[in-house]
Design an enzyme around this catalytic site. Structure first.
Site, PDB file in Angstrom:
ATOM      1  N   ASP A  25      14.530  -1.605   1.055  1.00 21.31           N
ATOM      2  CA  ASP A  25      15.237  -2.009   2.259  1.00 21.31           C
ATOM      3  C   ASP A  25      16.242  -3.104   1.855  1.00 21.31           C
ATOM      4  OD1 ASP A  25      15.643  -1.955   5.052  1.00 21.31           O
ATOM      5  OD2 ASP A  25      14.224  -3.559   5.382  1.00 21.31           O
ATOM      6  N   LYS A  60       0.814  -1.197   0.000  1.00 18.41           N
ATOM      7  CA  LYS A  60       0.000   0.000   0.000  1.00 18.41           C
ATOM      8  C   LYS A  60       0.862   1.267   0.000  1.00 18.41           C
ATOM      9  CE  LYS A  60      -3.302  -2.061   3.275  1.00 18.41           C
ATOM     10  NZ  LYS A  60      -3.875  -1.841   4.647  1.00 18.41           N
ATOM     11  N   GLY A  61       2.071   1.131   0.543  1.00 22.91           N
ATOM     12  CA  GLY A  61       2.873   2.305   0.894  1.00 22.91           C
ATOM     13  C   GLY A  61       3.085   3.355  -0.177  1.00 22.91           C
ATOM     14  N   LYS A  78      17.181   2.692   1.547  1.00 18.97           N
ATOM     15  CA  LYS A  78      18.082   2.358   2.666  1.00 18.97           C
ATOM     16  C   LYS A  78      19.208   1.501   2.096  1.00 18.97           C
ATOM     17  CE  LYS A  78      14.434   1.948   6.228  1.00 18.97           C
ATOM     18  NZ  LYS A  78      13.785   0.967   7.120  1.00 18.97           N
ATOM     19  N   PHE A 114      13.502   3.247  11.109  1.00 16.37           N
ATOM     20  CA  PHE A 114      12.181   2.955  10.546  1.00 16.37           C
ATOM     21  C   PHE A 114      11.426   4.256  10.360  1.00 16.37           C
ATOM     22  CE2 PHE A 114       7.940   1.262  10.119  1.00 16.37           C
ATOM     23  CZ  PHE A 114       8.171   0.106   9.399  1.00 16.37           C
ATOM     24  N   GLU A 158       7.766   2.682  -5.844  1.00 12.77           N
ATOM     25  CA  GLU A 158       7.808   2.067  -4.511  1.00 12.77           C
ATOM     26  C   GLU A 158       8.103   3.141  -3.470  1.00 12.77           C
ATOM     27  OE1 GLU A 158       6.967   0.060  -2.461  1.00 12.77           O
ATOM     28  OE2 GLU A 158       8.333  -1.611  -2.111  1.00 12.77           O
ATOM     29  N   ASP A 159       7.609   2.930  -2.267  1.00 11.92           N
ATOM     30  CA  ASP A 159       7.859   3.898  -1.199  1.00 11.92           C
ATOM     31  C   ASP A 159       9.298   3.824  -0.701  1.00 11.92           C
ATOM     32  OD1 ASP A 159       7.500   1.385  -0.073  1.00 11.92           O
ATOM     33  OD2 ASP A 159       5.955   1.992   1.350  1.00 11.92           O
ATOM     34  N   ASP A 184       3.926   3.275   6.869  1.00 10.43           N
ATOM     35  CA  ASP A 184       3.202   3.002   8.109  1.00 10.43           C
ATOM     36  C   ASP A 184       3.995   2.142   9.077  1.00 10.43           C
ATOM     37  OD1 ASP A 184       2.974   0.636   6.405  1.00 10.43           O
ATOM     38  OD2 ASP A 184       1.767  -0.132   8.063  1.00 10.43           O
ATOM     39  N   ARG A 226       0.383   6.513   8.150  1.00 13.41           N
ATOM     40  CA  ARG A 226       0.351   6.656   6.696  1.00 13.41           C
ATOM     41  C   ARG A 226      -0.088   8.035   6.222  1.00 13.41           C
ATOM     42  NH1 ARG A 226       0.933   1.854   3.987  1.00 13.41           N
ATOM     43  NH2 ARG A 226      -0.139   0.133   4.988  1.00 13.41           N
TER      44      ARG A 226
HETATM   45  P1  XMP Z   1      12.566  -5.037   0.935  1.00 13.44           P
HETATM   46  O1  XMP Z   1      12.197  -6.275   0.183  1.00 13.44           O
HETATM   47  O2  XMP Z   1      13.380  -4.066   0.127  1.00 13.44           O
HETATM   48  O3  XMP Z   1      11.189  -4.453   1.333  1.00 13.44           O
HETATM   49  O4  XMP Z   1      13.243  -5.367   2.244  1.00 13.44           O
HETATM   50  C1  XMP Z   1      10.829  -3.151   1.286  1.00 13.44           C
HETATM   51  C2  XMP Z   1       9.503  -3.071   2.014  1.00 13.44           C
HETATM   52  O5  XMP Z   1       9.738  -3.088   3.415  1.00 13.44           O
HETATM   53  C3  XMP Z   1       8.911  -2.162   4.064  1.00 13.44           C
HETATM   54  N1  XMP Z   1       9.747  -1.203   4.800  1.00 13.44           N
HETATM   55  C4  XMP Z   1       9.318  -0.141   5.480  1.00 13.44           C
HETATM   56  N2  XMP Z   1       8.075   0.358   5.665  1.00 13.44           N
HETATM   57  N3  XMP Z   1       8.979   2.098   6.984  1.00 13.44           N
HETATM   58  C5  XMP Z   1       7.918   1.467   6.427  1.00 13.44           C
HETATM   59  O6  XMP Z   1       6.814   1.937   6.606  1.00 13.44           O
HETATM   60  C6  XMP Z   1      10.239   1.663   6.841  1.00 13.44           C
HETATM   61  O7  XMP Z   1      11.181   2.268   7.368  1.00 13.44           O
HETATM   62  C7  XMP Z   1      10.421   0.478   6.044  1.00 13.44           C
HETATM   63  N4  XMP Z   1      11.512  -0.234   5.698  1.00 13.44           N
HETATM   64  C8  XMP Z   1      11.065  -1.245   4.933  1.00 13.44           C
HETATM   65  C9  XMP Z   1       8.099  -1.497   2.993  1.00 13.44           C
HETATM   66  O8  XMP Z   1       6.840  -2.130   2.979  1.00 13.44           O
HETATM   67  C10 XMP Z   1       8.808  -1.781   1.694  1.00 13.44           C
HETATM   68  O9  XMP Z   1       7.903  -1.930   0.634  1.00 13.44           O
HETATM   69 MG    MG Z   2       5.722  -1.177   0.830  1.00 10.02          MG
END
Ligand code: XMP
Ligand code: MG
Length: 174
Positions: free
Chosen positions: A102, A42-43, A130, A151, A98-99, A158, A164
């Protein structure tokens, strides 16, 4: 995770400015073409909504949703698509929005899956990266901000569905 103990990382003004810069670059890169924007639910929906309204080339929009199953809060690598895109991407210029990136597992899985459908191109635009947390190499084509560990919530992101709707982006202090 308590979203009340938070510190502002990027203000709405900084976000707006960066979104416009990204959109300008994308508009130049795709000049004369039409983009199929694929948002990851959703992000990414808030960022996507702002981004497409600043892009000057025609955009079609679709969404997908992925989940990673396994123990713990970090991606396990067992990624599944829980909502597929609903249009054909064959021969299209696909821009995944993508938001946050990670570990890189979600996006590398999605990019490989979409490439199987023979789009003309696939690129990725992520608002936050990140970089240091990668578990597999993954480089996005367009990145808003890079950050170290921590985070973040707000601007679509969220913590357990909270935060959100915040217009700014905050880092949660644990
Ligand atoms: P990957 O596969 O790159 O995943 O590890 C990325 C997804 O992890 C979530 N994510 C976060 N969501 N704040 C959030 O709200 C954060 O700091 C964060 N770090 C990772 C997010 O859903 C993203 O799509
Ligand atoms: Mg996401």
């Amino acid at each position: 995770m308590d979203i009340m103990t938070r510190k502002m990382l990027y203000s709405k003004e900084e976000i707006d400015q960066r979104v416009r810069e990204l959109a300008d670059r994308i508009s130049r890169d795709y000049e004369g073409r039409e983009i199929l924007v694929v948002g990851i639910l959703k992000g990414a929906f808030v960022f996507l909504a702002d981004l497409i309204r600043c892009i000057s080339v025609p955009c079609e929009v679709d969404f997908t949703r992925l989940a990673s199953y396994g123990a713990g809060t970090v991606s396990s690598g067992n990624i599944v698509i829980t909502k597929n895109i609903e249009c054909s991407i064959k021969g299209r210029d696909v821009l995944i929005v993508e938001d946050i990136i990670d570990t890189g597992l979600t996006l590398s899985y999605l990019v490989e899956r979409l490439k199987e459908e023979e789009p003309r191109s696939v690129r990725v635009c992520a608002f936050i990266d990140k970089i240091k947390r990668r578990e597999i190499p993954f480089v996005a084509d367009y990145v808003g901000f890079t950050m170290d560990d921590g985070f973040v919530v707000g601007y679509g992101l969220d913590a357990d569905e909270k935060g959100r709707s915040l217009p700014d982006i905050y880092i949660i202090e644990e």
